[in-house]
Design an enzyme around this catalytic site. Sequence first.
Site, PDB file in Angstrom:
ATOM      1  N   GLY A 230       7.139   1.073   3.839  1.00 27.90           N
ATOM      2  CA  GLY A 230       8.404   0.885   3.114  1.00 27.90           C
ATOM      3  C   GLY A 230       8.230   0.651   1.627  1.00 27.90           C
ATOM      4  O   GLY A 230       9.074  -0.007   1.010  1.00 27.90           O
TER       5      GLY A 230
ATOM      6  N   PRO B  16       0.819  -1.208   0.000  1.00 31.30           N
ATOM      7  CA  PRO B  16       0.000   0.000   0.000  1.00 31.30           C
ATOM      8  C   PRO B  16       0.856   1.264   0.000  1.00 31.30           C
ATOM      9  O   PRO B  16       1.880   1.333   0.684  1.00 31.30           O
ATOM     10  CB  PRO B  16      -0.809  -0.122   1.294  1.00 31.30           C
TER      11      PRO B  16
ATOM     12  N   GLY C 124       4.566   4.396   5.139  1.00 27.78           N
ATOM     13  CA  GLY C 124       4.784   3.767   6.442  1.00 27.78           C
ATOM     14  C   GLY C 124       5.148   2.303   6.290  1.00 27.78           C
ATOM     15  O   GLY C 124       5.688   1.700   7.210  1.00 27.78           O
TER      16      GLY C 124
ATOM     17  N   ASP D  64      14.763   1.376   7.029  1.00 29.63           N
ATOM     18  CA  ASP D  64      13.784   0.881   6.050  1.00 29.63           C
ATOM     19  C   ASP D  64      14.462   0.041   4.967  1.00 29.63           C
ATOM     20  O   ASP D  64      14.055  -1.097   4.695  1.00 29.63           O
ATOM     21  CB  ASP D  64      13.055   2.060   5.383  1.00 29.63           C
TER      22      ASP D  64
HETATM   23  C1  MEV Z   1      10.429   5.885   8.353  1.00 30.77           C
HETATM   24  O1  MEV Z   1       9.937   4.609   7.995  1.00 30.77           O
HETATM   25  C2  MEV Z   1      11.347   5.786   9.531  1.00 30.77           C
HETATM   26  C3  MEV Z   1      11.926   7.116  10.025  1.00 30.77           C
HETATM   27  O2  MEV Z   1      12.610   6.823  11.237  1.00 30.77           O
HETATM   28  C4  MEV Z   1      12.898   7.709   9.040  1.00 30.77           C
HETATM   29  C5  MEV Z   1      14.211   6.934   8.920  1.00 30.77           C
HETATM   30  O3  MEV Z   1      14.515   6.123   9.769  1.00 30.77           O
HETATM   31  O4  MEV Z   1      14.921   7.217   7.956  1.00 30.77           O
HETATM   32  C6  MEV Z   1      10.852   8.121  10.324  1.00 30.77           C
END
Ligand code: MEV
Length: 343
Positions: free
Chosen positions: A127, A121, A125, A173
């Site tokens: 990845g 999706p 969030g 990620d």
């Molecule tokens: C995003 O999935 C995770 C964050 O911590 C950014 C990152 O780690 O680069 C918000």
Amino acid sequence: MKTATVSTPGKIILFGEHSVVYNKKGIASAIDKHSTVKIKENTNEFISLFLKDFNIRTRIRIEEAVSFAEEIKTLASEKKFDQIKKLSKNPINPIKAVIGTTINKDKNPSSFDMVISSRIPKTGGLGSGSSVFAGVSATILSLSGNRINKKKIAENAYLGDVIAHAGTPSGIDTSTVTYGGFIEYKKTTGVKPLKIKSPLLIVIGDTGIPARTKTAVTQVRRMLEEKPLQVKRVLEEMDSIAEEGIRQVKENNFEMIGKLMNENQECLRGLRVSHPKLEKLIKASLRAGALGAKLSGGGKGGIMIALAESKAMQKKIARSIENTGGKAIITTIGVEGVKREGL
Ligand code: MEV
């Protein structure tokens, strides 16, 4: 003409989003939703790219991709984050940078046609971008006969997230989707696989509101500049939560993991990266009996995750999320990372 197809999972973050950017500990897991990248060598002067889900087609010269990757590395080292943020508006740019940095290290680069599609999706969030970046690098490396080299793939994919996260990604990620499974992560020490005794029963709640990772990361960076003491305290707190989380995940202590997830969410609220719709879905999950719930990923929209103690409870939480206007996703977590198909 050589061809290859690579499939790469998405991810969730159990503990430590945002604090991982500041070298604190995080825990993340690959999920059973994948992107696919297909590559076919060609003899043209151009690399041709087709982003199926966006219906975007474009052509890039090899030298152009290589110099673009170098330009991004320079902008990042000079901390020109506003310029990087502008470049992130075009979905081709992070892919072009990953192509450039991967090809640059290749002694005999060939040109190719690449088709990218994804079942992850896109609300953000999960990845979806990082998954594609790892797939792009892996397919190019496999054209030159290289076996899957996860370290190289994660390094190259990282440059995509430099653009997508506006300058300072932690690397959690791109590492999670590349290595797969459950991982413990710290920016300076990298990935450590995390052994878990039995699977965590997670429900993902999609708000349908696009996550604003770049904005959230930029906001936390500014907050840290403006209120260093206060923000550092929150980041330290998140580090201890992740540290304790690692112990509890190893022990299979689901109740404690849930409690720590709630505490982690409280810290994320303190960093102002939550969103009213995320809060609604978190409340709905806890009301349905979740052991804990928190946003996952960049926040300000995107997705949340809830922990259930049984499969029946997982279904109950999913219903509660759907009744509150979210989209519930129940999927296997801890799946394999980037892999070549048909081998
Ligand atoms: C995003 O999935 C995770 C964050 O911590 C950014 C990152 O780690 O680069 C918000």
